[in-house]
Design a protein around this motif. Sequence first.
Motif, PDB file in Angstrom:
ATOM      1  N   CYS A 287       0.861  -1.363  -0.063  1.00 39.39           N
ATOM      2  CA  CYS A 287       0.028   0.039   0.001  1.00 39.39           C
ATOM      3  C   CYS A 287       0.796   1.250   0.060  1.00 39.39           C
ATOM      4  N   MET A 288       1.987   1.225   0.872  1.00 44.71           N
ATOM      5  CA  MET A 288       2.831   2.315   0.885  1.00 44.71           C
ATOM      6  C   MET A 288       3.461   2.588  -0.472  1.00 44.71           C
ATOM      7  N   VAL A 289       3.808   1.625  -1.401  1.00 41.82           N
ATOM      8  CA  VAL A 289       4.427   1.705  -2.571  1.00 41.82           C
ATOM      9  C   VAL A 289       3.229   2.104  -3.790  1.00 41.82           C
ATOM     10  N   PHE A 290       2.259   1.685  -3.789  1.00 44.76           N
ATOM     11  CA  PHE A 290       1.246   1.740  -4.825  1.00 44.76           C
ATOM     12  C   PHE A 290       0.088   2.722  -4.567  1.00 44.76           C
ATOM     13  N   LEU A 291      -0.426   2.781  -3.124  1.00 42.06           N
ATOM     14  CA  LEU A 291      -1.208   3.693  -2.701  1.00 42.06           C
ATOM     15  C   LEU A 291      -0.910   4.518  -1.605  1.00 42.06           C
ATOM     16  N   PRO A 292       0.269   5.284  -1.603  1.00 38.41           N
ATOM     17  CA  PRO A 292       0.773   5.873  -0.537  1.00 38.41           C
ATOM     18  C   PRO A 292      -0.127   6.809   0.410  1.00 38.41           C
ATOM     19  N   ARG A 293      -1.315   7.452  -0.117  1.00 38.27           N
ATOM     20  CA  ARG A 293      -2.264   7.838   0.727  1.00 38.27           C
ATOM     21  C   ARG A 293      -3.432   7.152   0.855  1.00 38.27           C
ATOM     22  N   GLY A 294      -3.405   5.703   0.757  1.00 39.17           N
ATOM     23  CA  GLY A 294      -4.414   4.927   1.387  1.00 39.17           C
ATOM     24  C   GLY A 294      -5.393   4.658   0.403  1.00 39.17           C
ATOM     25  N   ILE A 295      -6.436   3.966   0.743  1.00 39.74           N
ATOM     26  CA  ILE A 295      -7.614   3.539  -0.420  1.00 39.74           C
ATOM     27  C   ILE A 295      -8.549   4.658  -0.513  1.00 39.74           C
ATOM     28  N   LEU A 296      -8.436   5.382   0.593  1.00 40.42           N
ATOM     29  CA  LEU A 296      -9.619   6.856   0.481  1.00 40.42           C
ATOM     30  C   LEU A 296      -8.628   7.933   0.416  1.00 40.42           C
ATOM     31  N   LYS A 297      -7.389   7.992   0.075  1.00 41.01           N
ATOM     32  CA  LYS A 297      -6.803   9.087   0.077  1.00 41.01           C
ATOM     33  C   LYS A 297      -6.815  10.099   0.960  1.00 41.01           C
ATOM     34  N   GLY A 298      -6.097   9.780   2.299  1.00 44.04           N
ATOM     35  CA  GLY A 298      -6.123  10.612   3.391  1.00 44.04           C
ATOM     36  C   GLY A 298      -5.506  11.956   3.003  1.00 44.04           C
ATOM     37  N   ASP A 299      -5.965  13.036   3.673  1.00 42.66           N
ATOM     38  CA  ASP A 299      -5.156  14.231   3.487  1.00 42.66           C
ATOM     39  C   ASP A 299      -3.832  14.107   4.300  1.00 42.66           C
ATOM     40  N   VAL A 300      -2.843  14.740   3.532  1.00 43.40           N
ATOM     41  CA  VAL A 300      -1.487  14.986   4.120  1.00 43.40           C
ATOM     42  C   VAL A 300      -1.207  16.343   4.378  1.00 43.40           C
TER      43      VAL A 300
END
Length: 290
Positions: free
Chosen positions: A274-287
């Motif tokens: 997940c960190m490699v392919f979806l670094p913001r997570g499934i629901l794209k958390g705010d950074v």
Amino acid sequence: MVLSLTISALVIGSVYGLIALGYSLIYSASGLMTFCQGEILMFGAFVGLSFYRYLNWPFALALVAAMLVMFIIGMLIERLLIRPILKRQAKDIYIVLATIALGIVLINSAQQIWGTTAVQFPSIFGVDVIDILGTKVQPEAFVCIFIGTFAMVAIHLFMNKMKFGTSMRAAAMNPLASRSVGINVDITTGITWGLSCALAGVAGILLGPVQGVSISMGTTIGTKAFAAAVIGGYGNMYGAIIGGLIIGFTETFSAAYITSNYKDFITFGILALCMVFLPRGILKGDVYDR
């Protein structure tokens, strides 16, 4: 067997989700990260056990009292530990290190107060198990699932639909601008930590009748809940529950159909992917860039 595994996965996934909600709540409302939610879960479980078993209070009253105690502890953590570090304009990594140290303090404090022996949390209901299609299930399992779902929806509505929740998010995004429009950033941050600790305490109390209470119960659970928050989208309330359920189902079914020796390997392997392919997570958390 599938039904039994599914219920077990929902229970542990809901617990992971509740703790992940605490991680996400702190981040979405203050832009900070903490690594002591597992230890707070453990401490809250012992507090609830003291009210329910040792003082013989009704479960509902013990649950509310434990939540209040953990809320106050969360406020004190922010006031006495987090805020002084922030006022010195220290980097966020020092917040992380401080929470790791706090986790060790909580473990040692619980050891001194309640001892090192694991304790069984008394059953909440009058029956130990109920029969569902031939599967024996603890009734506390459904309480875990219900409260996990309710907390997710309630916190999402609070953060997005209520004025105070919006103020908390604004304080996390830009503390200086928030102060300029009259938002008390110190109060919002303190309440955030209080709510997060209360959620972790509830998770510990709900897990107690299922797995027992011990000083080591929160270490692995806290780590997996953090993984759940990251997988779902760090800072996203629905993502926290989704990530918790993913971790819960993954480790439950992998332990049953592959081997329990590799369930943690598989769980954290999913986190790495997940960190490699979806670094913001499934629901794209705010950074947030603090």
